[in-house]
Design a protein around this motif. Structure first.
Motif, PDB file in Angstrom:
ATOM      1  N   HIS A  74     151.330  68.457 -38.167  1.00  0.00           N
ATOM      2  CA  HIS A  74     150.762  67.072 -37.671  1.00  0.00           C
ATOM      3  C   HIS A  74     150.566  66.289 -38.992  1.00  0.00           C
ATOM      4  CE1 HIS A  74     150.279  68.641 -33.917  1.00  0.00           C
ATOM      5  NE2 HIS A  74     150.093  67.238 -33.342  1.00  0.00           N
ATOM      6  N   VAL A 102     153.964  65.042 -39.637  1.00  0.00           N
ATOM      7  CA  VAL A 102     154.334  63.961 -38.746  1.00  0.00           C
ATOM      8  C   VAL A 102     153.843  62.772 -38.900  1.00  0.00           C
ATOM      9  CG1 VAL A 102     154.273  63.596 -36.416  1.00  0.00           C
ATOM     10  CG2 VAL A 102     154.950  65.756 -36.955  1.00  0.00           C
ATOM     11  N   GLY A 126     155.338  61.129 -41.681  1.00  0.00           N
ATOM     12  CA  GLY A 126     156.571  60.679 -41.500  1.00  0.00           C
ATOM     13  C   GLY A 126     156.628  59.269 -40.597  1.00  0.00           C
ATOM     14  N   THR A 127     155.374  59.341 -39.632  1.00  0.00           N
ATOM     15  CA  THR A 127     155.560  58.107 -38.893  1.00  0.00           C
ATOM     16  C   THR A 127     154.577  57.138 -39.054  1.00  0.00           C
ATOM     17  OG1 THR A 127     153.933  59.437 -37.378  1.00  0.00           O
ATOM     18  CG2 THR A 127     156.077  59.648 -36.694  1.00  0.00           C
ATOM     19  N   LEU A 129     151.400  57.307 -38.426  1.00  0.00           N
ATOM     20  CA  LEU A 129     150.391  57.525 -37.648  1.00  0.00           C
ATOM     21  C   LEU A 129     149.232  58.071 -38.342  1.00  0.00           C
ATOM     22  CD1 LEU A 129     152.089  58.414 -34.269  1.00  0.00           C
ATOM     23  CD2 LEU A 129     151.033  56.114 -35.042  1.00  0.00           C
ATOM     24  N   ALA A 130     147.806  57.741 -37.947  1.00  0.00           N
ATOM     25  CA  ALA A 130     146.774  58.138 -38.341  1.00  0.00           C
ATOM     26  C   ALA A 130     146.547  59.806 -38.145  1.00  0.00           C
ATOM     27  CB  ALA A 130     145.293  57.669 -37.859  1.00  0.00           C
ATOM     28  N   PRO A 174     143.533  61.124 -34.979  1.00  0.00           N
ATOM     29  CA  PRO A 174     143.772  61.006 -33.658  1.00  0.00           C
ATOM     30  C   PRO A 174     145.062  61.545 -33.313  1.00  0.00           C
ATOM     31  CG  PRO A 174     143.568  58.618 -34.719  1.00  0.00           C
ATOM     32  CD  PRO A 174     143.441  59.646 -35.704  1.00  0.00           C
ATOM     33  N   LEU A 175     146.100  61.875 -34.005  1.00  0.00           N
ATOM     34  CA  LEU A 175     147.141  62.660 -33.749  1.00  0.00           C
ATOM     35  C   LEU A 175     146.754  64.037 -33.371  1.00  0.00           C
ATOM     36  CD1 LEU A 175     150.121  61.796 -33.400  1.00  0.00           C
ATOM     37  CD2 LEU A 175     150.504  62.634 -35.920  1.00  0.00           C
TER      38      LEU A 175
END
Lengths: 277, 158
Positions: free
Chosen positions: B114, B117, B120-121, B123-124, B127-128
């Motif tokens: 994660h 990921v 890469g994305t 996103l925080a 939360p992920l």
């Protein structure tokens, strides 16, 4: 001699551990060479073939449900068909009057999903078609339900698709009803959001989301999903407009790859030709 | 169980994970079929086989998977080594070693995945990890417990 063996033995596990971890980290940071990528693609293709019988078993599980779904769908479609036939006749008459060029349909290649490699957030699927079937890097992948994703790795006979789930790329989309455009992004878990929309734009729950075709990877007007939540303000990672894709990525069995070259696939072909000796 | 048998099982698990993994997905949560085997080898055979099997299985998962080459290999090597080392030399004894090690290993593996990921994305990570990482670790642990419960009982006596 004995003493040195005693000294060495307890450390063997640490040596193996450090060498293995060092090797993994080296691959992680420096393993992006074309040779490594090519080897990865080829091995992926071999395992895809090894997993083909397993894929058949998996598919047989879904046949009963698929049959029921298809029956229900056939009923709906036969009703729609009658209406569309009328509309098509009328459309043909009008196009002829306006001297419109007939639009050619997208060239599609059907493909079977061989597997779902990756960890929980991977969102990747392995297909049984590759470069020799006309698939290129960045080719768009669809189902009759809607957009699936794009090809991110391709070998001669298999390809890896990054679905909208877990994607690091955005898809240019618009709201069908109000024509408001934005970028669809995965927001973690089972949530997608449209970013780039100003708060208060004309978006309602239930609005259909389609691709704009901008960026040239995805064809225009492909169904993507439906707006499921509109909040009054931006939420962390969530934007203010949430979307649920039509495609259920975890139960895909067959997809279609758009084999028509686009700017992204042509650029990749050019790059590959230049890198060849 | 000979090392050849273990290697065969590892290969079959890798193929099953890639082919059937999607069937086991609940929402966006997907279990790993290979990680429990790494934990199993680590507990049963010690840190060296645990590290080597972890590295090999992780490399296989990387070749077939979404993460960069070396990511899962790194995570599984650490898990295999930690299981073997802590179980054999740790100054503690657990009632449910397989469950504890499996959940710990799954959390670590998901954390690595994660994190990448998230990088890469954009996103925080928090939360992920909460929405898909920890549930996936739990799911892997439950499946792994069902799967290896009886063979791992023997580990307690070693």
């Amino acid at each position: 001699m004995r003493n040195s063996a005693l000294l060495f033995t307890p450390r063997l596990d640490w040596i193996v551990f450090l060498v293995t971890v060092g090797f993994s980290l080296t691959l992680l940071f420096f393993g992006k060479s074309p040779a490594v990528t090519s080897a990865k693609r080829e091995i992926g293709g071999i395992v895809a073939y090894a997993g083909k019988p397993v894929g058949l078993v998996r598919r047989s599980f879904g046949l009963w449900k698929e049959n029921n779904d298809l029956r229900a769908r056939a009923m709906t479609l036969s009703r729609e068909n009658a209406e569309l036939r009328d509309a098509a006749l009328e459309n043909a008459r009008l196009r002829a009057m306006l001297n419109f060029r007939n639009r050619s349909p997208l060239p599609l290649k059907s493909a079977e999903v061989m597997g779902f490699p990756g960890l929980s957030v991977g969102g990747r699927i392995l297909l049984d078609v590759g470069r020799s079937q006309g698939v290129r890097l960045n080719s768009a992948v669809l189902t009759p339900d809607g957009l699936v994703g794009k090809v991110v790795e391709v070998s001669d006979h298999s390809s890896l698709v990054q679905t909208l789930q877990g994607n690091a790329y955005g898809v240019s989309v618009y709201i069908e009803r109000s024509r408001v455009a934005g970028i669809l992004r995965w927001a973690g878990s089972a949530t997608w959001t449209i970013v780039g929309l100003s708060t208060g734009e004309d978006v309602h729950v239930g609005d259909l989301v389609l691709t704009t075709g901008a960026g040239s990877v995805f064809p225009q007007n492909v169904r993507v999903g439906v707006v499921t939540k509109v909040t009054g303000q931006h939420e962390a990672n969530q934007g203010w407009c949430q979307v649920r894709p039509f495609v259920r990525f975890e139960s895909l069995e067959e997809v279609f790859v758009v084999t028509q070259p686009n700017r992204a696939t042509e650029a990749e072909d050019l790059r590959m030709n230049e890198s060849r000796p | 169980m000979s090392y050849l048998t273990m290697a065969l099982i590892a290969f079959v698990l890798l193929v099953l994970d890639a082919s059937l993994g999607g069937l086991l997905t609940l929402g966006s949560v997907r279990p790993s079929l290979t990680l429990p085997f790494v934990v199993y080898v680590g507990l049963l055979r010690g840190p060296v086989p645990g590290t080597l099997f972890g590295a090999a299985l992780g490399l296989g998962a990387d070749v077939l998977g979404a993460l960069p080459l070396g990511a899962t290999s790194f995570a599984y090597s650490v898990v295999g080594f930690a299981c073997g080392k802590l179980w054999r030399e740790g100054a503690f004894r657990l009632m449910w070693p397989w469950g504890t090690f499996l959940f710990g290993g799954a959390v670590f593996s998901e954390l690595v995945a994660h994190y990448l990921v998230s990088r890469g994305t954009g996103l925080a990570l928090g939360p992920l990890l909460l929405t898909s990482g920890l549930p996936a670790a739990l799911y892997t642990s439950v499946l792994g417990l069902l799967w290896f419960l009886s063979p791992l009982h023997r580990v307690r006596g070693t």
